[in-house]
Design a protein around this motif. Structure first.
Motif, mmCIF file in Angstrom:
data_model
loop_
_atom_site.group_PDB
_atom_site.id
_atom_site.type_symbol
_atom_site.label_atom_id
_atom_site.label_comp_id
_atom_site.label_asym_id
_atom_site.label_seq_id
_atom_site.Cartn_x
_atom_site.Cartn_y
_atom_site.Cartn_z
ATOM 1 N N GLU A 108 1.014 -1.070 0.061
ATOM 2 C CA GLU A 108 0.082 0.170 -0.023
ATOM 3 C C GLU A 108 0.867 1.378 -0.214
ATOM 4 N N VAL A 109 0.429 2.161 -0.646
ATOM 5 C CA VAL A 109 1.102 3.608 -0.767
ATOM 6 C C VAL A 109 0.030 4.494 -0.710
ATOM 7 N N GLN A 111 4.184 5.863 3.381
ATOM 8 C CA GLN A 111 3.197 4.596 3.583
ATOM 9 C C GLN A 111 2.922 4.680 5.014
ATOM 10 N N ASP A 112 1.684 4.309 5.445
ATOM 11 C CA ASP A 112 0.898 4.638 6.863
ATOM 12 C C ASP A 112 1.096 2.943 7.247
ATOM 13 N N ASN A 117 8.364 1.451 -2.610
ATOM 14 C CA ASN A 117 7.809 0.511 -3.604
ATOM 15 C C ASN A 117 6.952 1.461 -4.606
ATOM 16 N N TYR A 118 7.388 2.872 -4.451
ATOM 17 C CA TYR A 118 6.620 3.558 -5.381
ATOM 18 C C TYR A 118 7.752 4.150 -6.381
ATOM 19 N N THR A 119 7.932 3.496 -7.371
ATOM 20 C CA THR A 119 9.021 3.574 -8.309
ATOM 21 C C THR A 119 8.583 4.802 -9.242
ATOM 22 N N GLY A 150 -5.157 6.637 -1.762
ATOM 23 C CA GLY A 150 -4.745 5.391 -1.020
ATOM 24 C C GLY A 150 -4.540 4.509 -2.075
ATOM 25 N N LEU A 151 -3.478 3.829 -2.430
ATOM 26 C CA LEU A 151 -3.118 2.952 -3.659
ATOM 27 C C LEU A 151 -2.737 1.681 -2.864
ATOM 28 N N MET A 152 -3.136 0.586 -3.752
ATOM 29 C CA MET A 152 -2.552 -0.830 -3.680
ATOM 30 C C MET A 152 -1.891 -0.996 -5.073
ATOM 31 N N LEU A 153 -0.472 -1.579 -5.000
ATOM 32 C CA LEU A 153 0.329 -1.799 -6.225
ATOM 33 C C LEU A 153 -0.047 -3.207 -6.264
#
Ligand code: AMP
Ligand code: GLY
Length: 417
Positions: free
Chosen positions: A192-193, A211-212, A236-238, A271-274
């Motif tokens: 999650e990001v 990231q929470d 994780n957020y490239t 709120g994102l999920m990769l």
């Protein structure tokens, strides 16, 4: 300029801390604020949800600018009310804040405009919802439609767990009217990001990612909380994912809101999920996240007040937003028993021995002797900045060492899971 920040948690402390650095902000106020915020701003005793009271307070004190930080007053239309009274205000109007205030609305929006998110169905009838859960099987996610302090979501591993969460929401009234409508979603997996973004309704400029850590206990176990710590940026957020998010999620969301006649100005939180199928939206918030704001604003080099003004004026495309080439970690120190049950009023010691970190106050007040005491579930956010994420995490834990009060609790693994 006389500036008022509405709210009283760690997020508002970080916003006040950053605004205080702006040469244009000559007088800073916060309502209701807290004991930590009172060290840098004048706190005014108006509840964040008191729309009429806040407008009156802003008028009486001749505020030039009001920044509305929390979700509830935004959903109640505080920005609309301030503007009607001729006061410049930062934050989305009520008709745009609904993107957070109603999950049913935001899911419908994403479906209509092909913004990637989990498959879902919305229910107002308990029996129909229960039948849907039986039919879909587990794992499955049950969400109260309305605002529930980030706690109205159950990620259920079994059908029984999902049914029991559903019953609490729809029959037991656990989240009041927020649970009258529920959204039932496919369970997604992946890191999650959080990406918070400034927007003036046309241009969207993402902040550094973060990231929470929402679960109360180590190893992401236990009940969901408002957030036990956050790091920025997320490893994780490239850049490739960022580019994809801009194209598939961020700009399409701003455009979708415009197309619906709900232009969004303010901070939009993605709120994102990769997932294996690419980045998908877990949730939108119509505001800065808490605690993400603490590490994110710690990395901002530009003038926050100038950015806020550009969002209101529609000139965000002309503002260059600079970020430190560094990382930050915010470790939340919470009251023992949070988020279920906890005692308030214990004196906090060691705050004057903290080095190499900024301590944002989330829930503190002063007792009769003038000592800081815990006055909420999340109490302090020890926030460190360092060249690398590893160093920032180590620094936050080291800086928190001298601080204590009875039953204080924190997670030992922020940034490491
Ligand atoms: P929300 O309040 O919607 O952000 O949900 C709280 C937390 O529940 C999220 O941060 C996720 O960890 C989890 N969650 C929400 N929706 C889903 C989903 N569809 N699949 C998996 N986890 C989810
Ligand atoms: N940290 C999650 C939120 O602010 O909703």
């Amino acid at each position: 300029m006389k500036v008022l920040v509405v709210g009283g948690g760690g997020r508002e402390h970080a916003i006040c801390w950053k605004l205080a650095q702006s040469p244009q902000v000559t007088e800073l106020y916060c309502a209701p604020g807290n004991a930590g915020i009172a060290q840098i701003a004048t706190c005014l005793p108006v509840a964040a949800t008191d729309v009429a009271g806040m407008v009156q307070c802003a008028k009486e004190n001749e505020m030039d600018f009001v920044m509305v930080a929390p979700d509830d007053p935004l959903a109640l239309g505080m920005v609309d009310a301030l503007e009607e009274a001729g006061i410049r205000a930062f934050g989305p109007h009520k008709n745009a804040a609904i993107i957070e205030a109603s999950k049913a609305f935001s899911k419908e929006l994403m479906k209509k405009y092909h913004i990637p998110t989990a498959k879902y169905a919305t229910f107002t009838d308990y029996d129909a919802a229960a039948a849907y859960i039986q039919e879909q099987g587990a794992p499955i996610v049950v969400k109260a439609d309305g605002l529930a302090l980030g706690k109205g979501v159950t990620v259920a591993a079994t059908v029984d767990e999902a049914l029991s969460a559903l019953k609490d929401m729809m029959v037991g009234g656990k989240f009041g009217s927020a649970g009258g409508t529920v959204v039932i979603e496919e369970c997604m997996t992946g890191p999650e990001v959080s990406v918070l973004a400034f927007t003036d309704g046309k241009t969207v400029k993402p902040m550094v990612s973060s990231q929470d850590h929402k679960r109360a206990y180590d190893g992401n176990q236990g009940p969901n909380t408002g957030g036990m710590g956050a790091i920025a940026p997320s490893p994780n957020y490239t850049p490739e994912i960022a580019e994809r998010c801009m194209k598939e999620i961020f700009q399409p969301t701003i455009d979708a809101l415009n197309a619906e006649g709900r232009t969004f100005k303010g901070v939009l939180y993605f709120g994102l999920m990769l997932t294996a199928d690419g980045p998908k939206v877990v949730e939108y918030n119509a505001r800065f996240g808490d605690p993400e704001t603490q590490p994110v604003l710690s990395l901002l080099d530009s003038d926050l007040f100038q950015i806020f003004n550009a969002c209101i004026d529609g000139t965000l495309d002309q503002v260059e937003i600079k970020w430190k080439d560094a990382a930050a970690c915010c470790l939340v120190l919470a009251s023992g028993g949070y988020p279920v049950q906890y005692q308030k009023g214990y004196p906090i010691t060691g705050l004057d021995q903290v080095e190499e970190a900024v301590v944002f106050h989330a829930g503190t007040k002063r007792n009769e002797q003038g000592q800081f005491v815990n006055n909420g579930g999340r109490v302090l956010g020890v926030t460190a900045v360092a060249p690398t994420l590893e160093e920032a995490i180590d620094q936050a834990y080291l800086s928190a060492k001298p601080i204590s009060w009875k039953d204080m609790h924190y997670r030992p693994d922020i940034g490491r899971v």
